[in-house]
Design an enzyme around this catalytic site. Structure first.
Site, short mmCIF file in Angstrom:
data_model
loop_
_atom_site.label_atom_id
_atom_site.label_comp_id
_atom_site.label_asym_id
_atom_site.label_seq_id
_atom_site.Cartn_x
_atom_site.Cartn_y
_atom_site.Cartn_z
N ASN A 82 1.11 -1.67 0.12
CA ASN A 82 -0.47 -0.24 0.14
C ASN A 82 0.73 0.94 -0.05
OD1 ASN A 82 -2.11 2.01 1.87
ND2 ASN A 82 -2.55 0.93 -0.34
N HIS A 110 3.26 4.62 -0.18
CA HIS A 110 2.58 6.08 -0.77
C HIS A 110 4.60 6.60 -1.16
CE1 HIS A 110 4.17 6.19 3.10
NE2 HIS A 110 2.92 6.04 3.59
N HIS A 169 7.33 5.82 0.90
CA HIS A 169 8.11 4.19 0.36
C HIS A 169 9.13 4.46 -0.76
CE1 HIS A 169 4.24 2.81 2.34
NE2 HIS A 169 4.98 1.86 3.37
N LYS A 224 11.92 6.55 9.18
CA LYS A 224 12.25 8.01 10.80
C LYS A 224 10.99 8.03 10.88
CE LYS A 224 16.69 10.20 10.56
NZ LYS A 224 16.72 11.59 10.84
N ASP A 273 9.00 5.64 11.77
CA ASP A 273 8.87 4.39 12.93
C ASP A 273 10.85 4.77 13.61
OD1 ASP A 273 6.37 3.00 12.26
OD2 ASP A 273 7.20 3.06 10.12
N GLN A 315 11.11 1.75 15.61
CA GLN A 315 11.17 0.58 14.88
C GLN A 315 12.85 0.83 14.29
OE1 GLN A 315 8.48 -1.27 11.84
NE2 GLN A 315 9.38 -0.05 10.32
N ARG A 327 -2.43 4.09 6.78
CA ARG A 327 -3.01 4.20 7.71
C ARG A 327 -3.79 5.78 7.66
NH1 ARG A 327 0.20 0.78 11.35
NH2 ARG A 327 -1.40 -1.69 11.46
O1 PAF Z 1 7.36 -0.42 8.84
C1 PAF Z 1 7.09 -1.50 8.08
O2 PAF Z 1 6.67 -1.14 7.33
C2 PAF Z 1 6.92 -2.74 8.90
O3 PAF Z 1 7.22 -2.66 10.05
C3 PAF Z 1 8.51 -3.76 8.11
C4 PAF Z 1 9.26 -3.63 8.15
C5 PAF Z 1 7.64 -4.04 7.15
C6 PAF Z 1 7.80 -5.30 9.19
O4 PAF Z 1 6.57 -5.56 8.73
#
Ligand code: PAF
Length: 277
Positions: free
Chosen positions: A28, A30, A33, A145, A147, A150, A184
Site C-alpha cells: 500500500n 505511498h 516508501h 524515520k 517509525d 522501529q 493508515r
Molecule cells: O515498517 C513496516 O512497514 C513494517 O513494520 C516492516 C518493517 C515492513 C516489517 O513488517
C-alpha cells in the site's frame, strides 16, 4: 523489474548479484516508501523491496484483515522508482509452519512507547525483518524515520546479532501542513485528514517549547497531551526522549539530541509521528 512470490524464485533472482539494497514494506505504497527506494538506489546496488503484511506484528484487535493489499499498484510504483526486484511472498511461503522461533528485541528499547501500547509488536517486526534479512542477505537495508522506534530496535538487533547489514534511516515525508505520510491515512475521512495535521503541529509546539525551556520538560509534555485530547485525539503518548536510546532525558540535559514522539487515535485510526529536537 522482476516480481517473485516464492522463496525458491527469490533465491534464483538474487543469485546474479552479491550485494543488494533492501527496502522492507507492507505494501500500500505511498511517496514515503518510494523515498526509501530512491535512497537505497544511491548506493549503486540493485534494489529489492519486499511487500508482506506481517500478521505477527498485529494484535488480534488491530487492522491486519483490513490492511489494504494493493500489489499491482505497488509494483507499478516500485518499477517507476527504479526498484529491480520485488519479493511479495504469501503467508504460506514465509510462515510455512507456525513461527514459534521468534526474535525478542531488548526490552529496554522495545517494551516502551509503541511496545508498551502494542505488546508483542516489536517481536513481530524483528522476527519478520530477521527472516527477510536471512532470505535476502542485503548489504544495506533502508527504513523510514516515521517509525523512529522501529528503526532503533532494528539497528540494535543488527548490532547485537552482528549482522553485516548497514541500516539507514530516511526522513519522514509529509503532506501539506505537515501530516506524515502513512498507509493508515487512508482510513481517515476528508475532515479527519484535514484535522490530522494537528498531531504534527502539537509535536512542533512541544519541541519548540522544550528547546527554549528544557527545564519545563514535564509540564510541556503534560500540556501537549492535554492539547491533543482537547483537539479530539485519544493520545497514547506524546513525550520527549533521547534519540540514541529513547530513554527519558535527565534533568540537566538540553535539547539537540532529543526526539518528540507521539501516538494517538483520531476516531478509530491510530497514527504515530515524531520530530527530532
Ligand atoms: O515498517 C513496516 O512497514 C513494517 O513494520 C516492516 C518493517 C515492513 C516489517 O513488517
Amino acid at each position: 523489474m522482476n516480481l517473485v512470490q516464492t522463496l525458491t524464485d527469490l533465491r534464483y533472482a538474487l543469485a546474479g548479484h552479491r550485494n543488494w539494497a533492501f527496502v522492507p514494506t507492507m505494501g500500500n505504497l505511498h511517496a514515503g516508501h518510494l523515498a526509501l527506494v530512491h535512497h537505497a538506489k544511491r548506493h549503486g546496488l540493485p534494489v529489492v523491496a519486499s511487500i508482506f503484511v506481517n500478521r505477527l506484528q498485529f494484535a488480534a484487535h488491530e487492522d491486519f484483515d483490513q490492511y489494504p493489499r494493493t500489489l499491482v499498484a505497488d509494483c507499478a510504483l516500485l518499477a517507476q522508482a527504479g526498484c529491480d526486484l520485488v519479493f511479495a511472498p504469501s503467508e504460506a511461503d514465509l510462515y510455512p509452519q507456525p513461527q514459534t522461533c521468534k526474535v525478542h528485541p531488548a526490552p529496554e528499547l522495545a517494551d516502551i512507547l509503541e511496545g508498551h501500547f502494542r505488546p508483542g509488536f516489536f517481536v513481530g517486526v524483528c522476527t519478520v525483518v530477521m527472516k527477510l534479512f536471512a532470505c535476502i542477505q542485503p548489504a544495506v537495508a533502508v527504513f523510514g524515520k516515521k517509525d523512529y522506534q522501529q528503526l532503533l530496535v532494528i539497528r540494535h538487533m543488527v548490532a547485537q546479532l552482528a549482522l553485516p547489514i548497514e541500516i539507514e534511516g530516511v526522513d519522514t515525508l509529509r503532506a501539506q501542513e505537515g501530516l506524515a505520510l502513512s498507509s493508515r491515512n487512508r482510513y481517515l475521512s476528508p475532515t479527519q485528514l484535514q484535522h490530522a495535521t494537528t498531531l504534527h503541529q502539537t509535536l512542533q509546539t512541544l519541541s519548540a517549547r522544550v528547546v527554549a525551556h528544557p527545564n519545563e520538560l514535564e509540564m510541556a509534555q503534560a500540556d501537549a497531551l492535554a492539547h491533543l485530547t482537547q483537539q479530539g485525539w485519544q493520545p497514547d503518548y506524546i513525550c520527549i526522549r533521547r534519540r540514541a536510546n529513547l530513554q527519558v532525558p535527565a534533568a540537566h540535559e538540553t535539547a539537540g539530541t532529543w526526539v518528540a514522539l507521539a501516538a494517538a487515535r483520531l476516531g478509530s485510526t491510530r497514527l504515530i509521528d515524531n520530530i527530532e529536537c
